[in-house]
Design a protein around this motif. Structure first.
Motif, short mmCIF file in Angstrom:
data_model
loop_
_atom_site.label_atom_id
_atom_site.label_comp_id
_atom_site.label_asym_id
_atom_site.label_seq_id
_atom_site.Cartn_x
_atom_site.Cartn_y
_atom_site.Cartn_z
N PRO A 177 7.91 59.85 -92.51
CA PRO A 177 8.96 60.77 -92.93
C PRO A 177 9.10 60.77 -94.45
O PRO A 177 8.53 59.91 -95.14
N ALA A 178 9.85 61.72 -94.97
CA ALA A 178 10.06 61.81 -96.41
C ALA A 178 10.69 60.53 -96.93
O ALA A 178 11.55 59.94 -96.29
N ARG A 179 10.24 60.10 -98.10
CA ARG A 179 10.75 58.88 -98.71
C ARG A 179 11.72 59.26 -99.82
O ARG A 179 11.31 59.61 -100.93
N LEU A 180 13.00 59.20 -99.52
CA LEU A 180 14.02 59.64 -100.46
C LEU A 180 14.76 58.50 -101.13
O LEU A 180 15.59 58.74 -101.99
N GLU A 181 14.48 57.25 -100.75
CA GLU A 181 15.14 56.11 -101.38
C GLU A 181 14.38 55.75 -102.67
O GLU A 181 13.20 55.43 -102.63
N PRO A 182 15.07 55.80 -103.82
CA PRO A 182 14.39 55.51 -105.09
C PRO A 182 13.85 54.08 -105.12
O PRO A 182 14.49 53.14 -104.65
N LEU A 183 12.67 53.94 -105.64
CA LEU A 183 11.95 52.69 -105.87
C LEU A 183 11.49 51.98 -104.60
O LEU A 183 10.93 50.89 -104.67
N ALA A 184 11.66 52.56 -103.43
CA ALA A 184 11.21 51.92 -102.19
C ALA A 184 9.69 51.89 -102.12
O ALA A 184 9.10 50.86 -101.74
N THR A 185 9.05 52.97 -102.47
CA THR A 185 7.58 53.02 -102.45
C THR A 185 7.00 52.09 -103.50
O THR A 185 5.99 51.42 -103.25
N ILE A 186 7.61 52.03 -104.66
CA ILE A 186 7.11 51.15 -105.73
C ILE A 186 7.24 49.69 -105.30
O ILE A 186 6.33 48.89 -105.52
N ARG A 187 8.36 49.32 -104.68
CA ARG A 187 8.52 47.94 -104.18
C ARG A 187 7.48 47.63 -103.12
O ARG A 187 6.91 46.53 -103.10
N ALA A 188 7.19 48.59 -102.25
CA ALA A 188 6.17 48.38 -101.22
C ALA A 188 4.79 48.23 -101.86
O ALA A 188 3.98 47.42 -101.41
N ASP A 189 4.53 48.99 -102.92
CA ASP A 189 3.25 48.86 -103.62
C ASP A 189 3.12 47.52 -104.32
O ASP A 189 2.05 46.91 -104.33
N LEU A 190 4.20 47.04 -104.90
CA LEU A 190 4.17 45.75 -105.60
C LEU A 190 4.01 44.58 -104.63
O LEU A 190 3.60 43.50 -105.04
N ALA A 191 4.33 44.78 -103.35
CA ALA A 191 4.15 43.73 -102.35
C ALA A 191 2.67 43.56 -101.98
O ALA A 191 2.30 42.54 -101.40
N LEU A 192 1.85 44.52 -102.32
CA LEU A 192 0.42 44.43 -102.04
C LEU A 192 -0.24 43.49 -103.03
O LEU A 192 0.41 42.94 -103.93
N SER A 193 -1.53 43.33 -102.92
CA SER A 193 -2.26 42.50 -103.90
C SER A 193 -2.19 43.16 -105.27
O SER A 193 -1.96 44.37 -105.37
N PRO A 194 -2.37 42.40 -106.35
CA PRO A 194 -2.25 42.98 -107.70
C PRO A 194 -3.17 44.18 -107.93
O PRO A 194 -2.77 45.17 -108.55
N TRP A 195 -4.40 44.10 -107.44
CA TRP A 195 -5.34 45.21 -107.65
C TRP A 195 -4.89 46.46 -106.90
O TRP A 195 -4.91 47.56 -107.44
N ASP A 196 -4.47 46.29 -105.65
CA ASP A 196 -4.01 47.44 -104.86
C ASP A 196 -2.72 48.03 -105.42
O ASP A 196 -2.53 49.25 -105.41
N ALA A 197 -1.84 47.17 -105.91
CA ALA A 197 -0.59 47.65 -106.52
C ALA A 197 -0.88 48.45 -107.78
O ALA A 197 -0.32 49.53 -107.99
N ALA A 198 -1.76 47.93 -108.63
CA ALA A 198 -2.11 48.64 -109.87
C ALA A 198 -2.79 49.97 -109.55
O ALA A 198 -2.52 50.99 -110.21
N ARG A 199 -3.65 49.97 -108.55
CA ARG A 199 -4.34 51.21 -108.18
C ARG A 199 -3.37 52.24 -107.62
O ARG A 199 -3.42 53.42 -107.97
N SER A 200 -2.44 51.81 -106.79
CA SER A 200 -1.48 52.73 -106.18
C SER A 200 -0.49 53.28 -107.22
O SER A 200 -0.20 54.48 -107.23
N ILE A 201 0.01 52.41 -108.08
CA ILE A 201 0.95 52.87 -109.11
C ILE A 201 0.23 53.72 -110.14
O ILE A 201 0.74 54.74 -110.61
N GLY A 202 -0.99 53.33 -110.51
CA GLY A 202 -1.79 54.13 -111.45
C GLY A 202 -2.11 55.51 -110.90
O GLY A 202 -2.14 56.49 -111.64
N ALA A 203 -2.29 55.60 -109.58
CA ALA A 203 -2.55 56.90 -108.96
C ALA A 203 -1.33 57.80 -109.03
O ALA A 203 -1.45 59.02 -108.97
#
Length: 184
Positions: A46-72
């Motif tokens: 569903p739509a993600r309307l909570e601010p910073l929820a996706t970024i927190r989920a990305d930061l929970a990943l490994s450092p490489w995956d988090a950097a790749r996801s946030i960089g994208a």
């Protein structure tokens, strides 16, 4: 002597501005194509309307995956931080005003893409994508535009550089053409 900016003639300034507009249009077309193409997925969140929820989920990943996801999320819109002021063609604009104008314009473009994207198969509305897009634009603008404008202003103040001429020998009076009478 009037200064025209960019260290050149109005025609040269016009060419710079047209080049900026063309590059901006090409970049927006590529962004639109990337954002609005349908994705094949067995299920859609569903739509993600909570601010910073996706970024927190990305930061929970490994450092490489988090950097790749946030960089994208940050990198695709970052060129707008340079292309929007370039297409505007203002050299003497103040940095805060230019930054506010650029960030607002890019936020509206990103919001429009997010809203239209929510109607495409496999794509969902994400508030964090909007935040990351605007962050990329802000960082690119602050990193490039003030320095380039300062350099162009210094170059414009110094005036155009003229090639050195060799002294020409005096060749006498300029020849004149006798007047021709009007035919009868």
């Amino acid at each position: 002597m009037q200064r025209h900016g960019y260290g050149g003639t109005p025609a040269l300034r016009y060419r710079y501005r047209v080049a900026g507009c063309v590059l901006l249009a090409v970049h927006l077309l590529v962004l639109g194509w990337l954002a609005l193409r349908p994705l094949t997925a067995p299920w859609v969140t569903p739509a993600r309307l909570e601010p910073l929820a996706t970024i927190r989920a990305d930061l929970a990943l490994s450092p490489w995956d988090a950097a790749r996801s946030i960089g994208a999320g940050v990198l695709p819109f970052a060129p707008l931080g340079v292309l929007l002021p370039w297409a505007g063609g203002r050299i003497a604009a103040s940095t805060p005003v230019s930054l506010a104008r650029t960030v607002f314009t890019s936020a509206m473009i990103s919001l429009a893409l997010q809203v239209v994207q929510s109607g495409v198969v496999g794509q969902v509305l994400d508030v964090d994508a909007l935040l990351m897009n605007v962050t990329g634009v802000t960082v690119a603008h602050l990193a490039v535009v003030p320095a380039v404008r300062a350099r162009l202003r210094r170059r414009g103040e110094a005036g155009p550089t003229l090639p050195l001429r060799r002294e020409e020998a005096d060749r006498g009076l300029t020849p004149t053409i006798p007047r021709v009478g009007i035919a009868p």
